[in-house]
Design an enzyme around this catalytic site. Structure first.
Site, PDB file in Angstrom:
ATOM      1  CD  GLU A 225      -3.256  -1.053   2.159  1.00  0.00           C
ATOM      2  OE1 GLU A 225      -3.033  -0.282   3.306  1.00  0.00           O
ATOM      3  OE2 GLU A 225      -4.123  -1.564   1.941  1.00  0.00           O
TER       4      GLU A 225
ATOM      5  CD  GLU B 163      -4.323  -5.990   2.361  1.00  0.00           C
ATOM      6  OE1 GLU B 163      -5.032  -5.256   2.934  1.00  0.00           O
ATOM      7  OE2 GLU B 163      -3.090  -5.832   2.211  1.00  0.00           O
TER       8      GLU B 163
END
Ligand code: ZN
Length: 669
Positions: free
Chosen positions: A148, A301
């Site tokens: 991320e 995710e």
């Protein structure tokens, strides 16, 4: 490139938190749940390299072998999202400086300066160690670099690199002054070292927005370089293993299109808020799929249950994880991965949902739901993999345009590009009209209909390309605030909408900004079957003067009552529409439906409201997904067509009832 032969199901496993006995129990539970892929060791840098250059991989060797002995593949992450404490202590330059000028301290994750040479050196070194060891391990399905990305930094290194980046972009200081139009307010710079980063130490409004725009481009390029620093090392050892990172979705601060050009496939983390309507979640999948021209992607995710960082963390309702998982697959995901496999004892995400909760066993609602999902996904084998959505309509979406629109001061403080894009997307999605969300450099000729909401920034010859697209027979829709500025956000002289004037056959002279409580009306003269009706509109009102275009609607109020707000121009073999305002949802739904019908774009099947339908086509199969997002039963009508229900191995045709929250996965013959 190594390819999957099944839908990967599993997710982030953080073994450095667990003892051997727990890991053994987890393996049994994973097998029971049908897990076939684990993502690791995302946060294990501290354990793998406890001292500079001293690596401890033995535990990971054993773990990967153990996982593989249970038939589970691995997606190996370089653990560089959280540098070890020794690194921050020994080389404090790796720690970022925030927008307020404060040096960050150690203790977070994603808390490094992407331009720090020391960070890059140590990150490449551990990536090298990992690749050397595992690049040919049979369990390895893919590489996952860091985690991320998205940290801004305003440190002295970034300041120096920003100046070099500008020098490369503009060549000379004279050219920079010209492109930044620094003669306004006498902001001329004489040397590159006089250029400052746009920190909060400088008032936002008084800082030239183009500097902020270039800083965001610079941050994106720096982050892509930081990714490439590790990816190139991984590729060197085995170019057959795909390399990606898990992107935080469509986040505003990084141009994900630039990032995507460095990835072998897009990976992204889907964390919808409990209040996000289904179309909004679908739109995010569409944006991510468009980044690599419609290629299928990895859902890296999502949460098996409630999150912990929303203001109010609602439990996932029974069936919700399944519905969201299929929605991702229906829009192009080839994987179904979760954060996290086992709920941590403590730490920032202590109460974030997991496959295995603090109870430590499989006798939970969520574990049972996950097991059922794992079984279903396994039954689909490789049927949906690499399947593409075949849309003939597209919505254009661009990060540079997003930044420029929202950085510009005026005409309204309520400018929200994503919200406006989502409104147009909603009009397609809620009628199951297949639509791609595309990059500005996408080939327009692939489509029959292209909608470009708020196309403020003209770059990459988009004006010429749109003109050519319409000339050859395409249908194009532009909205208010189009054709305004160039790539440096300088207004294009001549009438608005600049390079789109000719194809749209109009000129826009002024734009009125309405307060939130104000409305105007669109008085429709004629458009498709929508004769002589009034629809509310708000936000911005462009005053349109048609030159060659015909007026389809006029404003109903204010001093510009009677002035055009919706026009159509026949140009070459195609048509170009301009909507000069922000119409009501009611108008858009009806209008987009009619526009699609005019272009021959139809929903695959008729269905009740709230039922989402997509289909993915590959050389292997044409698979249809039907998802009932309603709280009650709904229907879908396949008419004469007979399809194979892949989850129940039965045939369906005619009008079919579908339970609340249920999903059908069907193969077309
Ligand atoms: Zn920095």
């Amino acid at each position: 490139m190594k390819k999957a032969d099944k839908i990967y199901f599993g997710g982030d496993y953080n073994p450095d938190q667990w003892d051997e006995q727990t890991i053994d129990e987890d393996m049994k539970l994973f097998k029971r749940a049908g897990v076939n892929l684990a993502v690791l060791p995302v946060f294990s840098w501290a354990k793998l390299e406890p001292l500079e250059g001293e690596y401890h991989f033995e535990w990971l060797d054993q773990l990967i072998d153990k996982i593989w002995s249970h038939g589970i593949s691995v997606c190996l992450a370089t653990p560089t999202t959280a540098q070890p404490a020794w690194l921050s202590k020994k080389y404090p330059e790796v720690l970022p400086v925030d927008i307020a000028g404060r040096k960050r301290t150690h203790g977070m994750r994603v808390f490094f300066c992407v331009n720090s040479l020391k960070y890059r050196e140590r990150a490449a070194a551990i990536a090298d160690e990992m690749a050397k060891r595992y690049a040919h391990h049979p369990a390895l399905a893919a590489w996952h670099v860091s985690n991320e990305y998205g940290t801004s930094c305003y440190c002295p290194t970034c300041q120096a690199k920003f100046r070099l980046w500008l020098k490369k972009r503009y060549g000379t200081i004279e050219n920079l002054n010209k492109m930044w139009h620094t003669s306004f307010w006498g902001r001329t710079v004489y040397e590159f070292d006089e250029i400052m980063l746009p920190t909060e130490l400088n008032d936002d409004y008084r800082f030239n927005p183009v500097i902020q725009l270039d800083y965001m481009r610079f941050l994106t390029d720096s982050t892509a370089e930081c990714f490439e620093n590790e990816a190139s090392v991984l590729r060197k050892y085995n170019p057959e293993i795909p390399v990606m990172t898990n992107m935080s979705g469509y986040i505003r601060k990084l141009d994900q299109r630039v990032m995507a050009d460095h990835l072998d496939m897009v990976g992204w983390d889907n964390y919808p808020a409990p209040t996000d309507p289904p179309y909004f979640v679908a739109m995010k999948h569409e944006i991510m799929r468009g980044l690599r021209h419609g290629q299928s992607y990895w859902l890296t995710e999502q949460s098996p249950n409630q999150q912990n960082w929303q203001p109010y963390n609602k439990l996932k309702r029974p069936g919700e994880v399944r519905r969201l998982s299929y929605q991702a697959i229906a829009h192009g995901a080839d994987t179904c991965l979760f954060f996290q496999m086992r709920q941590s004892a403590a730490g920032q995400e202590q109460f974030h949902g997991a496959f295995i909760n603090h109870g430590g066993h499989g006798n939970t609602r969520i574990f049972r739901e996950m097991t059922a999902l794992g079984e279903e996904l396994a039954s689909l084998k490789d049927k949906v993999l690499e399947g593409r959505i075949q849309a003939k309509a597209a919505i254009l979406f661009d990060w540079n345009n997003w930044w420029a629109l929202e950085l510009s001061s005026g005409p309204s403080q309520d400018m929200d590009y994503l919200k406006l894009i989502s409104k147009y997307y909603q009009a397609f999605q809620e009628q199951n009209l297949p639509v791609d969300i595309i990059r500005m450099d996408e080939e327009l000729e692939k489509y029959d209909l292209v909608v470009a909401p708020l196309l403020h920034m003209m770059k990459e010859n988009i004006g010429e390309r749109i003109t050519g697209f319409v000339e050859k027979g395409g249908t194009f829709v532009a909205t208010m605030r189009s054709g305004i500025a160039d790539e440096e956000n300088r207004c294009i002289f001549g009438d608005y909408p600049g390079p789109l004037n000719k194809v749209l056959g109009i000129r826009v002279e002024e734009t009125d900004a309405l307060r939130p409580e104000e409305r105007n009306m669109m008085e429709l003269r004629e458009a498709f079957g929508m004769r002589e009706k009034s629809y509310a509109c708000d936000f911005l009102c462009d005053l349109i003067y048609p030159e060659k275009a015909e007026t389809l609607a006029v404003y109903g109020q204010d001093f510009y009552k009677g002035i055009a707000c919706l026009t159509r121009n026949t140009f070459g073999k195609g048509k170009a529409y301009y909507i000069g305002t922000n119409p009501s949802e009611e108008f858009l739904k009806e209008w987009v439906g009619n526009l699609c019908a005019d272009c021959g774009i139809m929903a695959l099947y008729e269905a009740a409201e709230g039922v989402e339908i997509t289909n993915r086509v590959s050389q292997k199969a044409d698979v249809v997904f039907v998802i009932n997002h309603n709280q009650e039963k709904a229907w879908v009508d396949f008419k004469e067509e007979t399809l194979l229900d892949l989850l129940h191995q039965s045939e369906v045709s005619g009008k079919v009832s579908i339970e609340s929250g249920d999903v059908l996965v069907l193969e077309r013959k």
